[in-house]
Design a protein around this motif. Structure first.
Motif, PDB file in Angstrom:
ATOM      1  N   THR A 294     -16.480 -20.812  29.550  1.00 26.11           N
ATOM      2  CA  THR A 294     -16.028 -21.153  28.207  1.00 26.11           C
ATOM      3  C   THR A 294     -14.580 -20.691  28.066  1.00 26.11           C
ATOM      4  OG1 THR A 294     -16.932 -19.057  27.377  1.00 26.11           O
ATOM      5  CG2 THR A 294     -18.295 -21.041  27.109  1.00 26.11           C
ATOM      6  N   PRO A 295     -13.816 -21.271  27.116  1.00 26.00           N
ATOM      7  CA  PRO A 295     -14.144 -22.384  26.208  1.00 26.00           C
ATOM      8  C   PRO A 295     -14.249 -23.716  26.954  1.00 26.00           C
ATOM      9  CG  PRO A 295     -11.838 -21.828  26.012  1.00 26.00           C
ATOM     10  CD  PRO A 295     -12.437 -20.784  26.929  1.00 26.00           C
ATOM     11  N   ALA A 296     -14.697 -24.741  26.231  1.00 27.74           N
ATOM     12  CA  ALA A 296     -14.951 -26.031  26.870  1.00 27.74           C
ATOM     13  C   ALA A 296     -13.710 -26.595  27.534  1.00 27.74           C
ATOM     14  CB  ALA A 296     -15.496 -27.016  25.824  1.00 27.74           C
ATOM     15  N   GLY A 297     -12.533 -26.335  26.954  1.00 27.99           N
ATOM     16  CA  GLY A 297     -11.292 -26.874  27.507  1.00 27.99           C
ATOM     17  C   GLY A 297     -10.916 -26.285  28.852  1.00 27.99           C
ATOM     18  N   LEU A 298     -11.487 -25.115  29.188  1.00 34.82           N
ATOM     19  CA  LEU A 298     -11.165 -24.466  30.460  1.00 34.82           C
ATOM     20  C   LEU A 298     -12.365 -24.422  31.408  1.00 34.82           C
ATOM     21  CD1 LEU A 298      -9.046 -21.404  29.238  1.00 34.82           C
ATOM     22  CD2 LEU A 298      -8.246 -23.647  29.962  1.00 34.82           C
ATOM     23  N   ARG A 299     -13.458 -25.061  31.046  1.00 37.78           N
ATOM     24  CA  ARG A 299     -14.672 -24.985  31.873  1.00 37.78           C
ATOM     25  C   ARG A 299     -14.415 -25.503  33.288  1.00 37.78           C
ATOM     26  NH1 ARG A 299     -20.662 -26.496  29.890  1.00 37.78           N
ATOM     27  NH2 ARG A 299     -20.161 -24.609  28.727  1.00 37.78           N
ATOM     28  N   ALA A 300     -14.948 -24.750  34.259  1.00 38.47           N
ATOM     29  CA  ALA A 300     -14.856 -25.081  35.691  1.00 38.47           C
ATOM     30  C   ALA A 300     -13.443 -24.887  36.243  1.00 38.47           C
ATOM     31  CB  ALA A 300     -15.341 -26.496  35.971  1.00 38.47           C
ATOM     32  N   LEU A 301     -12.542 -24.337  35.426  1.00 35.39           N
ATOM     33  CA  LEU A 301     -11.176 -24.091  35.895  1.00 35.39           C
ATOM     34  C   LEU A 301     -11.144 -22.790  36.691  1.00 35.39           C
ATOM     35  CD1 LEU A 301      -8.533 -25.691  35.446  1.00 35.39           C
ATOM     36  CD2 LEU A 301      -7.933 -23.999  33.695  1.00 35.39           C
ATOM     37  N   ARG A 302     -10.570 -22.830  37.890  1.00 37.32           N
ATOM     38  CA  ARG A 302     -10.487 -21.625  38.717  1.00 37.32           C
ATOM     39  C   ARG A 302      -9.455 -20.668  38.141  1.00 37.32           C
ATOM     40  NH1 ARG A 302     -10.057 -23.768  44.817  1.00 37.32           N
ATOM     41  NH2 ARG A 302      -8.709 -25.299  43.829  1.00 37.32           N
ATOM     42  N   MET A 303      -9.568 -19.406  38.510  1.00 38.40           N
ATOM     43  CA  MET A 303      -8.798 -18.359  37.857  1.00 38.40           C
ATOM     44  C   MET A 303      -7.267 -18.525  37.951  1.00 38.40           C
ATOM     45  SD  MET A 303     -10.809 -16.606  36.162  1.00 38.40           S
ATOM     46  CE  MET A 303     -12.571 -16.713  35.963  1.00 38.40           C
ATOM     47  N   PRO A 304      -6.694 -18.948  39.085  1.00 33.72           N
ATOM     48  CA  PRO A 304      -5.224 -19.123  39.091  1.00 33.72           C
ATOM     49  C   PRO A 304      -4.749 -20.128  38.050  1.00 33.72           C
ATOM     50  CG  PRO A 304      -6.083 -19.093  41.327  1.00 33.72           C
ATOM     51  CD  PRO A 304      -7.273 -19.158  40.422  1.00 33.72           C
ATOM     52  N   ALA A 305      -5.469 -21.248  37.929  1.00 36.62           N
ATOM     53  CA  ALA A 305      -5.098 -22.247  36.933  1.00 36.62           C
ATOM     54  C   ALA A 305      -5.366 -21.733  35.520  1.00 36.62           C
ATOM     55  CB  ALA A 305      -5.865 -23.548  37.183  1.00 36.62           C
ATOM     56  N   ALA A 306      -6.454 -20.995  35.358  1.00 37.53           N
ATOM     57  CA  ALA A 306      -6.776 -20.442  34.041  1.00 37.53           C
ATOM     58  C   ALA A 306      -5.709 -19.452  33.595  1.00 37.53           C
ATOM     59  CB  ALA A 306      -8.144 -19.767  34.078  1.00 37.53           C
ATOM     60  N   GLU A 307      -5.192 -18.663  34.542  1.00 37.43           N
ATOM     61  CA  GLU A 307      -4.142 -17.696  34.185  1.00 37.43           C
ATOM     62  C   GLU A 307      -2.921 -18.413  33.639  1.00 37.43           C
ATOM     63  OE1 GLU A 307      -1.632 -14.012  36.178  1.00 37.43           O
ATOM     64  OE2 GLU A 307      -2.088 -15.801  37.345  1.00 37.43           O
ATOM     65  N   ALA A 308      -2.502 -19.508  34.294  1.00 34.20           N
ATOM     66  CA  ALA A 308      -1.333 -20.258  33.831  1.00 34.20           C
ATOM     67  C   ALA A 308      -1.562 -20.820  32.440  1.00 34.20           C
ATOM     68  CB  ALA A 308      -1.021 -21.378  34.821  1.00 34.20           C
ATOM     69  N   GLN A 309      -2.755 -21.376  32.219  1.00 36.96           N
ATOM     70  CA  GLN A 309      -3.078 -21.929  30.902  1.00 36.96           C
ATOM     71  C   GLN A 309      -3.069 -20.860  29.826  1.00 36.96           C
ATOM     72  OE1 GLN A 309      -3.628 -24.999  29.828  1.00 36.96           O
ATOM     73  NE2 GLN A 309      -4.651 -26.256  31.367  1.00 36.96           N
ATOM     74  N   LEU A 310      -3.686 -19.724  30.135  1.00 39.82           N
ATOM     75  CA  LEU A 310      -3.792 -18.661  29.139  1.00 39.82           C
ATOM     76  C   LEU A 310      -2.445 -18.021  28.858  1.00 39.82           C
ATOM     77  CD1 LEU A 310      -7.158 -16.976  30.203  1.00 39.82           C
ATOM     78  CD2 LEU A 310      -6.728 -18.334  28.148  1.00 39.82           C
ATOM     79  N   HIS A 311      -1.611 -17.876  29.882  1.00 41.90           N
ATOM     80  CA  HIS A 311      -0.273 -17.327  29.655  1.00 41.90           C
ATOM     81  C   HIS A 311       0.482 -18.178  28.643  1.00 41.90           C
ATOM     82  CE1 HIS A 311       0.626 -13.749  31.909  1.00 41.90           C
ATOM     83  NE2 HIS A 311       0.063 -14.226  33.005  1.00 41.90           N
TER      84      HIS A 311
END
Length: 290
Positions: A215-232
């Motif tokens: 979760t959240p739905a917009g980040l589901r199945a996103l691996r951590m390196p990509a999630a870090e960029a999105q969250l930053h």
């Protein structure tokens, strides 16, 4: 000595020793030198008659739901304990208080729900801890491993965890292997510090491709390196509801302060003007009198 007064043959002494070990072996278990193996024996309870000098105890694939702390404390030299695939629940606080020499502990495939400071705090020599595949494990306290400074391999994969505080693992100086895959990670701004630590750490993460956001739905199945960029990006630019409320309060306070300052300035100006006018009138009256 034999009844005839002669010493027993060494071979017979050895056989007698083996027999005595066999007698003290738990029912339905097999015992070798310093090892007790009770794998897959459908045990409902912790076995009795375990040799007190046992170093390894394997209780895998049974139906044990409770580990008695007192009985475990008799096995003070135990260094290896395998309890995977049982029914152990969340009542493990202070269970391992008497087995301080334990190096390897496997509690995977059980029904753990939480890990507190009291769960493993007495295992000062622990090197390997496996608590993976506990689907009901939803919470690990921030200081749960504070005393386990020798911990080198920790596996919390395939649990119900959604969050893990960075300091929980960051403060483990000897940690080299950390399993985190297939959990229900909630990738929000609060989790960003943990993801950043993952990216910068020297710790190895097995099955890293399966460490993804749930979760959240917009980040589901996103691996951590990509999630870090999105969250930053989102955490630095996005304003949440409470942020707007705060800004509105600040704006209102500034407006109110400005209004009060203007009102006070106006009052002061009126008072000054009235005082000045009164002074002029008094001067005029004095001149007329003169």
């Amino acid at each position: 000595m034999s009844p005839s007064g002669r010493p027993w043959p060494l071979s017979l002494v050895f056989l007698l020793g083996m027999a005595s070990e066999a007698i003290s072996c738990p029912s339905r278990c097999s015992c070798q030198y310093l090892e007790v193996d009770c794998t897959g024996q459908k045990l409902q309870e912790f076995p009795v008659d375990i040799p007190l000098d046992a170093r390894q105890l394997i209780l895998a694939a049974n139906n044990i739901s409770y580990l008695p702390a007192v009985e475990l404390s008799f096995l003070a030299d135990l260094v290896y304990l395998d309890c995977r695939k049982n029914l152990l629940g969340d009542d493990l606080d202070f269970t391992f208080i008497g087995v301080a020499k334990l190096i390897y502990l496997d509690l995977s495939f059980n029904n753990l729900t939480q890990v507190t400071f009291s769960t493993f705090s007495h295992l000062l020599s622990l090197v390997v801890l496996k608590i993976s595949d506990n689907p009901n494990l939803v919470a690990i306290e921030k200081d749960a491993f504070a005393n386990n400074t020798w911990l080198r391999h920790l596996d919390v994969s395939r649990t119900g965890l959604t969050f893990l505080d960075t300091s929980t693992v960051q403060d483990l100086p000897n940690l080299r292997l950390l399993g985190l895959s297939d959990n229900l990670w909630h990738c929000n701004c609060s989790f960003l510090d943990f993801i950043t630590w993952m990216m910068e750490s020297d710790v190895h993460f097995p099955d890293a491709d399966n460490i993804t956001c749930y979760t959240p739905a917009g980040l589901r199945a996103l691996r951590m390196p990509a999630a870090e960029a999105q969250l930053h990006f989102s955490c630095l630019t996005q304003l949440y509801k409470q942020d707007y409320v705060f800004l509105c309060l600040v704006g209102f306070c500034i407006f109110l302060a400005g209004t009060m300052a203007a009102w006070l300035a106006g009052v002061c100006a009126v008072i000054y003007e009235a005082h000045a006018s009164k002074g002029e009138e008094e001067e005029e009256e004095e001149e007329d009198t003169a």
